[in-house]
Design a protein around this motif. Structure first.
Motif, mmCIF file in Angstrom:
data_model
loop_
_atom_site.group_PDB
_atom_site.id
_atom_site.type_symbol
_atom_site.label_atom_id
_atom_site.label_comp_id
_atom_site.label_asym_id
_atom_site.label_seq_id
_atom_site.Cartn_x
_atom_site.Cartn_y
_atom_site.Cartn_z
ATOM 1 N N LEU A 41 0.698 24.007 -18.100
ATOM 2 C CA LEU A 41 1.054 23.898 -19.512
ATOM 3 C C LEU A 41 2.452 23.326 -19.715
ATOM 4 C CD1 LEU A 41 -0.602 27.127 -20.907
ATOM 5 C CD2 LEU A 41 -1.461 24.774 -20.982
ATOM 6 N N SER A 42 3.362 23.592 -18.773
ATOM 7 C CA SER A 42 4.693 22.972 -18.904
ATOM 8 C C SER A 42 4.584 21.461 -18.707
ATOM 9 C CB SER A 42 5.700 23.596 -17.932
ATOM 10 O OG SER A 42 5.396 23.265 -16.596
ATOM 11 N N ALA A 91 1.838 19.767 -19.395
ATOM 12 C CA ALA A 91 1.141 19.314 -20.599
ATOM 13 C C ALA A 91 2.125 19.104 -21.745
ATOM 14 C CB ALA A 91 0.061 20.320 -20.998
ATOM 15 N N ASP A 92 3.123 19.978 -21.850
ATOM 16 C CA ASP A 92 4.134 19.828 -22.899
ATOM 17 C C ASP A 92 4.939 18.538 -22.718
ATOM 18 O OD1 ASP A 92 3.368 22.135 -24.199
ATOM 19 O OD2 ASP A 92 4.915 23.378 -23.261
ATOM 20 N N HIS A 103 1.207 18.809 -28.918
ATOM 21 C CA HIS A 103 1.318 19.851 -27.893
ATOM 22 C C HIS A 103 0.037 20.681 -27.827
ATOM 23 C CE1 HIS A 103 5.465 19.560 -26.369
ATOM 24 N NE2 HIS A 103 5.646 18.903 -27.500
ATOM 25 N N ARG A 111 -2.197 20.554 -24.456
ATOM 26 C CA ARG A 111 -2.361 21.812 -23.721
ATOM 27 C C ARG A 111 -3.842 22.190 -23.627
ATOM 28 N NH1 ARG A 111 1.226 26.575 -24.075
ATOM 29 N NH2 ARG A 111 3.215 25.830 -23.280
ATOM 30 N N CYS A 117 -5.664 19.741 -21.193
ATOM 31 C CA CYS A 117 -5.293 20.027 -19.801
ATOM 32 C C CYS A 117 -5.945 21.316 -19.314
ATOM 33 C CB CYS A 117 -3.774 20.119 -19.650
ATOM 34 S SG CYS A 117 -2.969 18.511 -19.708
ATOM 35 N N THR A 118 -5.939 22.329 -20.132
ATOM 36 C CA THR A 118 -6.553 23.601 -19.755
ATOM 37 C C THR A 118 -8.034 23.416 -19.459
ATOM 38 O OG1 THR A 118 -4.967 24.894 -21.049
ATOM 39 C CG2 THR A 118 -7.082 25.960 -20.535
#
Length: 122
Positions: free
Chosen positions: A64-65, A67-68, A96, A100, A103-104
């Motif tokens: 997630l970092s 993805a940000d 964002h 996120r 990506c998840t």
């Protein structure tokens, strides 16, 4: 690589399950015009979604970092040449959220299929 003609609907439903709250899933399917799975398939898909998200949790913070960062890059690329406006915070937040979420879902599916593995950093 998935056979897009045969696997795409199942992948779509699985990713939708992974990004929509369980309590909202049936309503979202209806809004999207999707034919709901039967009760037995629905129960299995619901369970598999929870398994995928559990498998994702060990890499969630790092993923997630990243993805940000990707969201910031994409946001800036789509705004090149534009003046910064008031209210851009909402657009940035949407980038964002979408990044996120994507990506998840992708990482969770790839981990679940065994295409990606969580390695030992030691």
């Amino acid at each position: 690589m998935p056979d897009i003609e045969t696997e795409a609907p199942a992948i779509f439903r699985g990713m939708l399950r992974d990004v929509v709250a369980c309590s909202d899933y049936a309503e979202v399917c209806q809004l999207l015009g999707l034919v709901p799975a039967g009760p037995d398939v629905d129960e299995i898909e619901h369970y598999q979604s929870h398994v995928r998200i559990e498998e994702f949790l060990p890499v969630a913070a790092e993923a997630l970092s990243h993805a940000d960062v990707a969201a910031t890059v994409l946001y800036r690329l789509t705004r090149m040449g534009e003046c910064e406006e008031e209210g851009d915070e909402r657009s940035q937040a949407m980038f964002h959220f979408v990044t996120r979420t994507a990506c998840t879902a992708v990482i969770a599916h790839l981990l679940h299929k065994g295409i990606l593995e969580i390695g030992d950093e030691s």
